[in-house]
Design a protein around this motif. Sequence first.
Motif, PDB file in Angstrom:
ATOM      1  N   LEU A 102       0.829  -1.205   0.000  1.00 33.57           N
ATOM      2  CA  LEU A 102       0.000   0.000   0.000  1.00 33.57           C
ATOM      3  C   LEU A 102       0.862   1.254   0.000  1.00 33.57           C
ATOM      4  CD1 LEU A 102      -2.766  -1.093   2.513  1.00 33.57           C
ATOM      5  CD2 LEU A 102      -3.052  -0.663   0.059  1.00 33.57           C
ATOM      6  N   SER A 103       1.907   1.249   0.790  1.00 36.60           N
ATOM      7  CA  SER A 103       2.805   2.401   0.860  1.00 36.60           C
ATOM      8  C   SER A 103       3.499   2.631  -0.479  1.00 36.60           C
ATOM      9  CB  SER A 103       3.833   2.182   1.969  1.00 36.60           C
ATOM     10  OG  SER A 103       4.723   3.252   2.036  1.00 36.60           O
ATOM     11  N   ALA A 104       3.953   1.561  -1.103  1.00 35.58           N
ATOM     12  CA  ALA A 104       4.673   1.670  -2.371  1.00 35.58           C
ATOM     13  C   ALA A 104       3.767   2.134  -3.500  1.00 35.58           C
ATOM     14  CB  ALA A 104       5.308   0.326  -2.734  1.00 35.58           C
ATOM     15  N   VAL A 107      -0.967   5.319  -3.274  1.00 34.91           N
ATOM     16  CA  VAL A 107      -2.392   5.618  -3.289  1.00 34.91           C
ATOM     17  C   VAL A 107      -2.914   5.553  -1.862  1.00 34.91           C
ATOM     18  CG1 VAL A 107      -4.647   4.835  -4.114  1.00 34.91           C
ATOM     19  CG2 VAL A 107      -2.646   4.644  -5.596  1.00 34.91           C
ATOM     20  N   LEU A 108      -3.656   6.559  -1.479  1.00 31.03           N
ATOM     21  CA  LEU A 108      -4.278   6.553  -0.158  1.00 31.03           C
ATOM     22  C   LEU A 108      -5.660   5.921  -0.291  1.00 31.03           C
ATOM     23  CD1 LEU A 108      -3.305  10.113   1.094  1.00 31.03           C
ATOM     24  CD2 LEU A 108      -2.247   7.935   1.689  1.00 31.03           C
ATOM     25  N   SER A 110      -9.202   4.285   1.348  1.00 33.64           N
ATOM     26  CA  SER A 110     -10.090   4.210   2.500  1.00 33.64           C
ATOM     27  C   SER A 110     -11.186   3.228   2.141  1.00 33.64           C
ATOM     28  CB  SER A 110     -10.681   5.578   2.859  1.00 33.64           C
ATOM     29  OG  SER A 110     -11.809   5.862   2.089  1.00 33.64           O
ATOM     30  N   LEU A 111     -11.633   2.499   3.119  1.00 37.80           N
ATOM     31  CA  LEU A 111     -12.670   1.510   2.880  1.00 37.80           C
ATOM     32  C   LEU A 111     -13.946   2.192   2.389  1.00 37.80           C
ATOM     33  CD1 LEU A 111     -13.365  -1.455   2.980  1.00 37.80           C
ATOM     34  CD2 LEU A 111     -14.006  -1.177   5.366  1.00 37.80           C
ATOM     35  N   ARG A 112     -14.277   3.340   2.967  1.00 36.63           N
ATOM     36  CA  ARG A 112     -15.487   4.053   2.556  1.00 36.63           C
ATOM     37  C   ARG A 112     -15.402   4.450   1.088  1.00 36.63           C
ATOM     38  NH1 ARG A 112     -15.758   9.442   4.649  1.00 36.63           N
ATOM     39  NH2 ARG A 112     -15.435  10.076   2.540  1.00 36.63           N
ATOM     40  N   ASP A 113     -14.265   5.015   0.669  1.00 33.35           N
ATOM     41  CA  ASP A 113     -14.108   5.413  -0.728  1.00 33.35           C
ATOM     42  C   ASP A 113     -14.184   4.199  -1.643  1.00 33.35           C
ATOM     43  OD1 ASP A 113     -13.802   8.010   0.123  1.00 33.35           O
ATOM     44  OD2 ASP A 113     -11.608   8.004  -0.066  1.00 33.35           O
ATOM     45  N   HIS A 114     -13.596   3.105  -1.221  1.00 31.97           N
ATOM     46  CA  HIS A 114     -13.608   1.878  -2.020  1.00 31.97           C
ATOM     47  C   HIS A 114     -15.039   1.374  -2.195  1.00 31.97           C
ATOM     48  CE1 HIS A 114     -12.131  -1.858  -3.705  1.00 31.97           C
ATOM     49  NE2 HIS A 114     -12.870  -2.524  -2.828  1.00 31.97           N
ATOM     50  N   ARG A 115     -15.806   1.362  -1.113  1.00 36.27           N
ATOM     51  CA  ARG A 115     -17.200   0.912  -1.194  1.00 36.27           C
ATOM     52  C   ARG A 115     -18.030   1.874  -2.024  1.00 36.27           C
ATOM     53  NH1 ARG A 115     -17.941  -1.114   5.036  1.00 36.27           N
ATOM     54  NH2 ARG A 115     -16.933  -3.120   4.740  1.00 36.27           N
TER      55      ARG A 115
END
Length: 125
Positions: A102-104, A107-108, A110-115
């Motif tokens: 995830l760090s590499a 991209v930030l 968030s579960l909410r944004d993903h849903r």
Amino acid sequence: MTINGALDEAAGMEDRGARAALFHALAEPTRLALLEHLANGEHRVRDLVDHMHLAQSTVSKHLACLRDCGLVTLRTEGRASWFSLADPVRLAALLEDADALLSASGVLLSLRDHRDHDDLVAETL
């Protein structure tokens, strides 16, 4: 396709199915929280219910999923059920690798944004 080729393909599908089941188990935030708490040592279901502030049925459902995937083990003592991580070292390494990936990516997430994104895609179909 040869018989061996068909068998290899079927084995590959089973491997992918097992991996998908594992990642499904890890995809739920409550299950991740349970795994993180179990990293501190063995706990009774009652302890996990109190710690998580969830219904016993909810905790038991999530523990069953984790157990089915081989992530946790169960030990019974009288009427108490004690859960622990099946392989704490490998699980810690997997979660560290996930954090590094995830760090590499830069991209930030968030579960909410993903849903929300999944909901938008579903609406357009």
